[in-house]
Enzyme design. Structure first.
Site: not given
Ligand code: PAF
Length: 287
Positions: A36-37, A33-34, A147
């Site tokens: 964005g998530h 995960l980053h 996304g």
């Protein structure tokens, strides 16, 4: 935060929550995960009573064994990130739990999957269609969040939701970017420092292509310019750059100028930096 590995246990728990009248916002992921998530989780949390995140590296959507093998698996770090932002439930099944036997289901999304990702990753959207259908059936969310970086995947899942009457609202959220413009992606962590320094070039190229289109340079020339620009950069290998109708994702071609562009046009790129494949896109809206 609760973590489930079993489908039945998750379904039982979610059934109880639904009976209490609670709504479910769902963010399907493959982990690593980053931010964005995390922004998807934050949105899901904000707009629903419960935020559910699935973490499953789905083997059926990989057509490249190397890509599957090196896909980062970081469940402990992912869980810590999710807990920190108040995610309620994590669903992290094993491959055996999701696929007790090999599935012979086949999705065909028609023209939508004959281009770009579908063209260069044969079978990819079949795997996405299968796993997302399974996840939607298991979680039965009120809303599901994806996304825009995976633009074609969003179109495919929209088709799935419409054609199979999934009773949920699909929410597409803007691409999150690093300060230098690089679209956030789990694959970014596979880049060497040199590749990481080169990676923002993809977004810069998309922006230049947008400027050229808005300056009325024709599509064929804009595509050629971008290819020529990347051709001289050692370390980036362009796989495709398409200028497509946002609704159908069918490539526009020839000498079409800005005046003839559809209301919404998608500029989509895929390129390799070493063995790491990155994608990005940018939308032009004009009336
Ligand atoms: O975008 C992803 O991470 C995956 O394709 C998805 C939607 C979680 C399905 O495996």
């Amino acid at each position: 935060m609760l973590i489930f590995h079993s489908i039945v246990a998750l379904q039982q728990y979610l059934d109880e929550q639904r009976k209490k009248g609670l709504t479910i916002g769902f963010v399907p992921t493959m982990g690593a995960l980053h931010q964005g998530h995390i922004s998807l989780i934050n949105t899901a949390k904000h707009n629903n009573d419960l935020a559910v995140c699935s973490i499953f590296v789905n083997p059926t959507q990989f057509n490249n064994a190397h890509d599957l093998a090196v896909y980062p698996r970081t469940l402990d770090a992912d869980s810590a990130m999710l807990e920190a932002v108040g995610c309620d439930i994590v669903f992290a099944p094993s491959a055996e739990e999701m696929y007790p036997k090999p599935t012979s289901l086949k999705f065909d999304f028609g023209d939508l999957e004959r281009v770009m990702e579908g063209q260069f990753r044969p079978g990819h959207f079949n795997g996405v269609g299968i796993v997302v259908s399974k996840l939607f059936h298991i979680v039965q969310p009120n809303k599901a969040y994806f996304g825009q970086k995976d633009l074609q995947q969003c179109a495919i899942i929209n088709c799935l939701v419409q054609d199979l009457n999934f009773d949920l609202e699909l929410v597409i959220c803007p691409t999150q970017r690093e300060n230098d413009g690089l679209a956030m992606s789990s694959r970014n962590r596979n880049l060497s420092p040199e590749q990481r320094a080169l990676a923002p070039t993809l977004y810069a190229c998309l922006q230049q292509a947008k400027t050229q289109l808005l300056d009325n340079i024709d599509i064929a020339t804009v595509k050629e310019n971008l290819a020529n620009q990347l051709d001289v950069i050692a370390g980036i290998e362009l796989e495709y750059f398409e200028i497509a109708d946002f609704e159908t994702l069918q490539p526009l071609s020839g000498v079409l100028s800005q005046r003839a562009l559809p209301t919404k046009t998608a500029l989509c790129i895929a390129a390799f930096l070493g063995k790491t494949r990155l994608i990005d896109n940018l939308i032009i809206t004009h009336s």
